[in-house]
Write an enzyme that holds these catalytic residues in place. Sequence first.
Site, PDB file in Angstrom:
ATOM      1  N   CYS A 329       0.877  -1.168  -0.103  1.00  0.00           N
ATOM      2  CA  CYS A 329      -0.039  -0.246  -0.245  1.00  0.00           C
ATOM      3  C   CYS A 329       0.858   1.392  -0.038  1.00  0.00           C
ATOM      4  O   CYS A 329       1.911   1.365   1.045  1.00  0.00           O
ATOM      5  CB  CYS A 329      -0.995  -0.562   1.294  1.00  0.00           C
ATOM      6  SG  CYS A 329      -2.600   1.353   0.961  1.00  0.00           S
ATOM      7  N   ARG A 427     -12.632   0.762  -4.346  1.00  0.00           N
ATOM      8  CA  ARG A 427     -12.820   1.126  -3.209  1.00  0.00           C
ATOM      9  C   ARG A 427     -11.890   1.949  -2.960  1.00  0.00           C
ATOM     10  O   ARG A 427     -12.071   3.186  -1.772  1.00  0.00           O
ATOM     11  CB  ARG A 427     -11.874  -0.500  -2.503  1.00  0.00           C
ATOM     12  CG  ARG A 427     -10.745  -0.407  -1.488  1.00  0.00           C
ATOM     13  CD  ARG A 427     -10.008  -1.459  -1.211  1.00  0.00           C
ATOM     14  NE  ARG A 427      -9.645  -1.740   0.007  1.00  0.00           N
ATOM     15  CZ  ARG A 427      -8.932  -1.401   0.786  1.00  0.00           C
ATOM     16  NH1 ARG A 427      -8.396  -0.411   0.308  1.00  0.00           N
ATOM     17  NH2 ARG A 427      -9.306  -1.965   1.783  1.00  0.00           N
ATOM     18  N   GLU A 498      19.345  -4.369  17.517  1.00  0.00           N
ATOM     19  CA  GLU A 498      20.167  -5.340  18.784  1.00  0.00           C
ATOM     20  C   GLU A 498      18.835  -6.257  18.535  1.00  0.00           C
ATOM     21  O   GLU A 498      19.390  -7.403  18.754  1.00  0.00           O
ATOM     22  CB  GLU A 498      19.857  -4.746  19.630  1.00  0.00           C
ATOM     23  CG  GLU A 498      20.807  -5.956  20.704  1.00  0.00           C
ATOM     24  CD  GLU A 498      20.836  -4.789  22.003  1.00  0.00           C
ATOM     25  OE1 GLU A 498      21.770  -4.904  22.567  1.00  0.00           O
ATOM     26  OE2 GLU A 498      19.286  -4.769  22.414  1.00  0.00           O
TER      27      GLU A 498
END
Length: 512
Positions: A329, A427, A498
């Site tokens: 996206c 959409r 880390e």
Amino acid sequence: MADYLISGGTGYVPEDGLTAQHLFANSDGLTYNDFLILPGFIDFTADEVDLTSALTRKITLKTPLISSPMDTVTESDMAIAMALMGGIGIIHHNCTPEFQANEVRKKFEQGFITDPVVMSLNHTVGDVFEAKNRHGFSGIPVTETGKMGSKLVGIVTSRDIDFLTEKDYSTYLSEVMTKRDELVVAPAGVTLKEANEILQRSKKGKLPIVNDSDELVAIIARTDLKKNRDYPLASKDCRKQLLCGAAIGTREDDKYRLDLLTQAGVDVVVLDSSQGNSVYQINMIHYIKQKYPELQVVGGNVVTAAQAKNLIDAGVDALRVGMGCGSICITQEVMACGRPQGTAVYKVAEYARRFGVPVIADGGIQTVGHVVKALALGASTVMMGSLLAATTEAPGEYFFSDGVRLKKYRGMGSLDAMEKNTSSQKRYFSEGDKVKVAQGVSGSIQDKGSIHKFVPYLIAGIQHGCQDIGAKSLSILRSMMYSGELKLEKRTMSAQVEGGVHGLHSYEKRLY
């Protein structure tokens, strides 16, 4: 010595970490990678963790996992697999209404099958092979008229046709079927438990259910008995059929799609919009609730409490949270709108819980740790796209590139998806635009194998994550977060480095 021998006892424990309320109180937008959950106390095993959680106001899942309504993620194969594993699949709508309804239509994993494929004596062996290729089974009852409610005259099983070839395709079923007098049947009105016991004793593959006139009213399959044993977490409705959801748009022609889906037996509809806070979606929610008051409706997508309020007021049964955080996206990049997913999930869930509306965390899920974090921030379930793409059950064909087995994966806002069907354009409110602005990309993902192996890995990972936190269930996890017992901590970029694999010349990362 004096510096650390302050007290001989251990009653004093300094405050450590931040509550979710404090972590998200500032103006920074946080993603899942920007924080960690501090460990708690373990007094239970990981497999004791209860992952039961609400999908909507009225639907509960035993596994909080949902497959996204994308045309490279969820069609019937994925929806079946997800439901068997305790989650649910949402069938995409980047297709014709008829195709989508056919994908939803329930013929798999049922107690009493009331709408099986039925044939008549006039059908041929070729018809059986065609049905087998289309539906994946060949135990087909034969009645006088070829319909349910007609007199049962026999059944055609794989054992009847296993050794037949194409030259036998024109043979009528009356010549190859197992006749009625050789069948074991059960009377109408028999309970599911009694019918299962009869099927087990008979050692047959199918058990027809007939009424007093010997007319076929239902059928039970031995394969369903095995699935009940193998998939104890399966998501089922009151008719013992697998749960299934489907996405629809918010335009006028989506009302026809909605009608077909309800006829096909859909359990929940997801209003599919990149920005759900619109008059179009509110009107569609009102329409659905008026015409199909029992149908569960998921609204979205939203990332703020203000957006959520309008949809909750309209009557949604759940909210889908996420805007621009998916791997494919680019909404945040192109539209300048969206929100980091960690903040979005916390803010919307904290507001929606006051009204009993569950939240679905949609997008940004890259690892099982992200799933745990989303659930810890208040989400009831997690929707996944890229994490489930390229599995065996995902739509599309595998292909090879540089010796790697891949499947295509694309955003529904990509030009590829929008060119396939106008549903994707709707959409993103762009179906009438002369110039299409892509809000997604197309790509490919390496083969992940079957959902039946991948989802159990996700389930185990969530359970172990909850165990480390000290939460024996997802409801306890959320209550710990809202009470302030759950402590979080921001991560610097160095901390993120880390926390990943580092300091190696090369390595192999096998997850399961």
